[in-house]
Design an enzyme around this catalytic site. Sequence first.
Site, PDB file in Angstrom:
ATOM      1  N   GLU A 204       0.676  -1.311  -0.017  1.00 36.07           N
ATOM      2  CA  GLU A 204      -0.001  -0.089  -0.199  1.00 36.07           C
ATOM      3  C   GLU A 204       0.835   1.256  -0.067  1.00 36.07           C
ATOM      4  OE1 GLU A 204      -2.517  -0.492   3.434  1.00 36.07           O
ATOM      5  OE2 GLU A 204      -4.068  -1.712   2.239  1.00 36.07           O
ATOM      6  N   GLU A 284      -6.966  -7.533  -0.650  1.00 36.20           N
ATOM      7  CA  GLU A 284      -7.476  -7.379   0.630  1.00 36.20           C
ATOM      8  C   GLU A 284      -8.807  -7.154   0.725  1.00 36.20           C
ATOM      9  OE1 GLU A 284      -5.063  -4.879   3.403  1.00 36.20           O
ATOM     10  OE2 GLU A 284      -3.448  -5.903   2.913  1.00 36.20           O
TER      11      GLU A 284
END
Length: 673
Positions: A204, A284
């Site tokens: 991320e 995710e």
Amino acid sequence: MSGCFRSNRKLTMAVSACVIIAVMALTVGLCVGLGSSDEVREDQPRFTIDHEANSFMLDGEPFRYVSGSFHYFRAVPEAWRSRLRTMRASGLNALDTYVEWSLHNPHEDEYNWEGIADVVKFLEIAQEEDFYIILRPGPYICAERDNGGLPHWLFKKYPSIKMRTNDPDYIAEVGKWYAQLMPRLQHLLVGNGGKIIMVQVENEYGDYACDHDYLNWLRDETEKYVSGKALLFTVDIPNEKMSCGKIDNVFATTDFGIDRINEIDEIWKMLRVQQPTGPLVNSEFYPGWLTHWQEQNQRRDGQVVADALKTILSYNASVNLYMFFGGTNFGFTAGANYDLDGGIGYAADITSYDYDAVMDEAGGVTSKYDKVKAVIGEFLELPEITLNPAKRIAYGKVEVTPALALLSAEGRAALSKGDPVESVKPKTFEELDQYSGLVLYETELPTMDLDPALLKVDQIHDRAHVFVDQELVGTLSREARIYSLPLSKGWGNTLQLLVENQGRINFYISNDTKGIFGDVSLQLHNGGYLPLENWRSTAFPLDQASVELWRRERSVQKDLDSFLARQRILRNGPLVYTGTFTVGEVGDTYLNMAGWGKGVAYVNGFNLGRYWPVAGPQVTLYVPNELLKVGENSVVILEYQRANKTTNGADLPAVQFDAVAQLDGQCGDVTLK
Ligand SMILES: *[C@@H]1O[C@H](CO)[C@@H](O)[C@H](O)[C@H]1NC(C)=O
Ligand SMILES: *[C@@H]1O[C@H](CO)[C@@H](O)[C@H](O)[C@H]1NC(C)=O
Ligand SMILES: *[C@@H]1O[C@H](CO)[C@@H](O)[C@H](O)[C@H]1NC(C)=O
């Protein structure tokens, strides 16, 4: 067809020839599968991307994965296989795990690959249980773990280190770490006959920073070991900063949960801006969420989760459920967050990582599991697997005896790492090479010219019980932003701050070192403040080895003096309590800490983690059956502030072993009897 991400490919001038070859191998890895090549050559990558069909290809066949996250460091190794088998029984065909640098490299030049750190064994078991593997080595992983998985000793070695950037100190250390880690895993890559199909680069990153020199370096460093034998990928939060996380020649994926499922078309479009073709992947998909102390336990409805999963799969996307099995932040491994939506500042993560995941903290199936499995079964073949879940057993109430006062001479001798370190300013946890636990800071008070006078600390990470001559005068807290308290003249000579590390920040990580920062100062009559100097810093790592050593070596059962033993509020510092309980049949159980304040609990020498039932919402600590044995078992409670006792203090305090978890306790709702 321009499906390979060749355009804009940049290579830094300093890369060595071997890295250039590695990057070329990666480019080949991304490009095969483009044509209709029937002949699968020996040297061709086994796992590739078809940019026309927007699909993964495995050995020349279209492939899609439905994977689940399970981090090996959140379950005892004896439980790995049963957790994995339960996951596989739901129909998942891939396993997703992070690798935690700080677990494997706890101190500089010290490496750990045994027990819960035996990541190779974990991945081998996953292969045996019929999973493809998605490896996420970070090195920054967030994961709600202390410091996002980055080792604390980096702060001491390089006081101005800029983690997750092109800082030469940081990348030199990452290079050294990957040289230890990656050769152990190479035989598990799909191109080498193993099952690892994908390897993540950073985590991320776009949401954190925009340093492409760093990302390109990390890509090349990863590819140095992967060499085209698996697919490199990134994961970025779908927002306007996605392009900051995109790396040339690396496959891009995104992540989102049920709260954004209504925006799914928008999200895929954002991903398509970064990467026009190839399979869509949600790396995710959140079936639950993380929880902090002092907030309500996070729950997500199982049917809503199953419906959203079906929506994602209907796009032909591949998906990873984060977490499918969450497990536990044993010991002091839980992290913390900072400045969340409500601007609440520092908030520590709870010990449980149940996460309201698809499986529960003890690895059991849930109603959410059944709903998710039904959806997976519409897309993938469900294997025939019979599960044998461990029994959950209530061993009942166990009385515990106060046995050691942490601040006493015996307590310091037994549990501190060594003699106090003397310095003008207090030493940080990192300067003392200490992962977590407590540090005691002591200095002599000057003659006060005010009564009372305010004691003020600039920054405290994270919480301090303050004593004068071993008597409690109050608590300072980063969470509650309490940085001062009044001291009366004549209370005593020695000022003591017992500082707890509640977990280093794991998201937007920068410099969350622990201890006391800035000045500790005392209010003066003239309106100024006098900074206090000449501190003694005593480290209490409270790791399981030292606590268990003390417990075993206590030759005579020496009970504490009756004054301390009667205490309900621990006015003279933390106390250690010990007890034993007899087990006839071994099963999973939950240590219920209701009635206690805040501290750490150990069963048979294993550090179960932090408890804090007065703050909530977590009330019970998960005790894996693998820790127990038939016969006598030990429990040690290190309580910082309040014993489980009635006001008359007559009975011995007690803990209780229950058959059910209690993670939804009222936060802040405590009734003192
Ligand atoms: C999913 O893949 C199938 C088979 O390749 C194809 O027929 C279908 O159109 C795809 N669906 C979507 C939404 O892309
Ligand atoms: C960490 O960095 C922030 C922002 O630069 C700064 O305000 C703070 O004082 C630093 N904290 C420590 C403990 O160094
Ligand atoms: C202490 O713990 C026992 C066993 O869990 C519980 O029944 C009791 O209510 C607790 N006592 C207090 C005063 O909190």
